[in-house]
Enzyme design. Structure first.
Site, PDB file in Angstrom:
ATOM      1  NE  ARG A  90      -3.576  -0.108   2.486  1.00  0.00           N
ATOM      2  CZ  ARG A  90      -4.369   0.801   3.492  1.00  0.00           C
ATOM      3  NH1 ARG A  90      -4.108  -0.130   4.869  1.00  0.00           N
ATOM      4  NH2 ARG A  90      -4.649   1.817   4.170  1.00  0.00           N
ATOM      5  CB  VAL A 145      -2.914   5.264   6.883  1.00  0.00           C
ATOM      6  CG1 VAL A 145      -3.473   5.016   8.588  1.00  0.00           C
ATOM      7  CG2 VAL A 145      -2.904   4.351   5.673  1.00  0.00           C
ATOM      8  CG  ASP A 146      -4.047   9.205   2.126  1.00  0.00           C
ATOM      9  OD1 ASP A 146      -4.708   8.254   1.700  1.00  0.00           O
ATOM     10  OD2 ASP A 146      -4.252  10.332   2.217  1.00  0.00           O
ATOM     11  CG  HIS A 166      -8.214   5.004  11.465  1.00  0.00           C
ATOM     12  ND1 HIS A 166      -8.756   5.087  10.875  1.00  0.00           N
ATOM     13  CD2 HIS A 166      -8.589   5.132  12.745  1.00  0.00           C
ATOM     14  CE1 HIS A 166     -10.471   5.179  11.172  1.00  0.00           C
ATOM     15  NE2 HIS A 166      -9.892   5.573  12.879  1.00  0.00           N
ATOM     16  N   GLY A 170     -15.878  11.174   1.505  1.00  0.00           N
ATOM     17  CA  GLY A 170     -15.569  10.068   1.103  1.00  0.00           C
ATOM     18  C   GLY A 170     -14.778   8.893   2.451  1.00  0.00           C
TER      19      GLY A 170
HETATM   20  N1  APR Z   1     -15.156   9.970  -3.726  1.00  0.00           N
HETATM   21  C1  APR Z   1     -15.828  10.575  -2.590  1.00  0.00           C
HETATM   22  N2  APR Z   1     -16.675   9.553  -1.938  1.00  0.00           N
HETATM   23  C2  APR Z   1     -15.892   7.888  -2.527  1.00  0.00           C
HETATM   24  C3  APR Z   1     -15.310   7.763  -3.754  1.00  0.00           C
HETATM   25  C4  APR Z   1     -15.337   9.702  -4.289  1.00  0.00           C
HETATM   26  N3  APR Z   1     -14.085   9.333  -5.922  1.00  0.00           N
HETATM   27  N4  APR Z   1     -15.236   7.025  -4.256  1.00  0.00           N
HETATM   28  C5  APR Z   1     -16.277   6.228  -3.197  1.00  0.00           C
HETATM   29  N5  APR Z   1     -16.712   7.048  -1.968  1.00  0.00           N
HETATM   30  C6  APR Z   1     -17.111   7.071  -0.675  1.00  0.00           C
HETATM   31  C7  APR Z   1     -17.784   5.288  -0.488  1.00  0.00           C
HETATM   32  O1  APR Z   1     -19.192   5.699  -1.711  1.00  0.00           O
HETATM   33  C8  APR Z   1     -17.521   5.190   0.358  1.00  0.00           C
HETATM   34  O2  APR Z   1     -18.755   6.199   2.052  1.00  0.00           O
HETATM   35  O3  APR Z   1     -16.027   6.546   0.043  1.00  0.00           O
HETATM   36  C9  APR Z   1     -16.401   5.703   1.266  1.00  0.00           C
HETATM   37  C10 APR Z   1     -15.581   4.820   1.463  1.00  0.00           C
HETATM   38  O4  APR Z   1     -15.837   4.315   2.831  1.00  0.00           O
HETATM   39  P1  APR Z   1     -14.545   3.468   3.307  1.00  0.00           P
HETATM   40  O5  APR Z   1     -14.548   2.037   2.269  1.00  0.00           O
HETATM   41  O6  APR Z   1     -15.823   2.628   4.307  1.00  0.00           O
HETATM   42  O7  APR Z   1     -13.600   3.953   4.312  1.00  0.00           O
HETATM   43  P2  APR Z   1     -13.615   4.242   5.238  1.00  0.00           P
HETATM   44  O8  APR Z   1     -14.780   5.135   5.392  1.00  0.00           O
HETATM   45  O9  APR Z   1     -12.788   5.798   5.128  1.00  0.00           O
HETATM   46  O10 APR Z   1     -13.157   3.513   6.537  1.00  0.00           O
HETATM   47  C11 APR Z   1     -13.122   4.052   7.553  1.00  0.00           C
HETATM   48  O11 APR Z   1     -12.084   1.669   8.217  1.00  0.00           O
HETATM   49  O12 APR Z   1     -11.702  -0.333   7.693  1.00  0.00           O
HETATM   50  C12 APR Z   1     -10.645   1.321   8.395  1.00  0.00           C
HETATM   51  O13 APR Z   1      -8.906   2.140   9.143  1.00  0.00           O
HETATM   52  C13 APR Z   1      -9.797   1.994   7.644  1.00  0.00           C
HETATM   53  O14 APR Z   1     -10.051   4.263   7.596  1.00  0.00           O
HETATM   54  C14 APR Z   1     -10.779   3.540   7.789  1.00  0.00           C
HETATM   55  C15 APR Z   1     -12.060   3.090   8.724  1.00  0.00           C
END
Ligand code: APR
Length: 241
Positions: A68, A100-101, A116, A182
């Site tokens: 990653r 984490v990026d 995180h 996001g």
């Molecule tokens: N622009 C904006 N939002 C987007 C895009 C985009 N191009 N593509 C996807 N999304 C949205 C999705 O619809 C979703 O609601 O981003 C969100 C991603 O959700 P997750 O994959 O659950 O990511 P996140 O909410 O950051 O997860 C939180 O979970 O696994 C742990 O530590 C990890 O920090 C992470 C935490």
């Protein structure tokens, strides 16, 4: 929805807090976690994002984060990250990210709180304050801290405390505007931050597939590279900044 707090035509005392998740980095080529094809469909989070997984197979965990990290190094901030920098030049912006990026920093954001942790650092397994920037190098079993103990990714795994949470709550409780970009708001305690805004503080969401239930929130159902600039432009027009 918008309210002006200063007569300055350029520097607004409004404090915008931006809570970001993996979605803001999706258009930079970095996988989200829970979208179709996301990271947690590729690997079992129990194996790579828990202390138990680290104890069972540290090599697997190091490989996961090394891969990653190389993807992060090859990625570039997108217009979503960059729009937040434009805003930061005109009012107070605090980015609270679950990511984490380092794309917010590389875009130029100067107030970034990583809930995180960061994939760009390792830390001693015995002293969390002993950290080491990794840059392009991989985290290997030969990398040890000053006490000769192994180094681990400087990220927060499931089941671990979130040391930055107290500061994050303080920032959100002082926000004049909260922008969520996001994030599925699936993971706690990060997701609970939306509950710490003062009553009446406007909440906005940028997410093409927003599913969270935030009564009264303004939702821009667009990808970050389009939705964040749209929100920032609306904010700047409203305050003439
Ligand atoms: N622009 C904006 N939002 C987007 C895009 C985009 N191009 N593509 C996807 N999304 C949205 C999705 O619809 C979703 O609601 O981003 C969100 C991603 O959700 P997750 O994959 O659950 O990511 P996140 O909410 O950051 O997860 C939180 O979970 O696994 C742990 O530590 C990890 O920090 C992470 C935490």
């Amino acid at each position: 929805m918008w309210r002006r707090r200063t007569s300055s035509p350029f520097q607004l005392s409004e404090h915008v807090v931006v809570l970001t998740g993996a979605g803001i980095s999706a258009e930079s080529g970095l996988s989200t976690f829970r979208d179709a094809g996301g990271l947690w469909e590729q690997v079992d989070l129990e194996d790579v994002a828990t202390p138990e997984g680290w104890e069972r197979n540290p090599e697997l965990v190091r490989d996961f984060y090394n891969q990653r990290r190389q993807q992060v190094l090859a990625a570039r901030p997108n217009a979503g990250h960059e729009a937040l920098v434009t805003l930061e030049n005109r009012c107070q912006v605090s980015v609270v990210t679950q990511n984490v990026d380092d794309l917010h920093e590389r875009a130029g954001s100067s107030h970034v709180l990583h809930l995180h942790g960061t994939i760009m650092e390792a830390r001693s397994v015995v002293d969390p304050d002993e950290k080491m920037p990794l840059g392009e190098q991989d985290l290997t079993q030969n990398l040890t801290c000053s006490g000769g103990h192994p180094m681990r990714p400087n990220v927060v795994w499931f089941g671990e405390p979130v040391p930055a949470m107290e500061r994050a709550v303080e920032l959100v409780s002082r926000a004049d505007h909260l922008l969520v970009v996001g994030s599925s708001l699936n993971v706690y305690p990060a997701a609970s931050l939306v509950q710490f805004v003062e009553p009446g503080v406007p909440i906005s969401v940028v997410d093409p597939d927003a599913r969270m239930n935030l009564p009264g929130a303004r939702v821009i159902r667009k990808a970050a590279s389009k939705g964040v600039p749209e929100w920032v432009n609306g904010f700047r027009a409203a305050f003439s900044i």
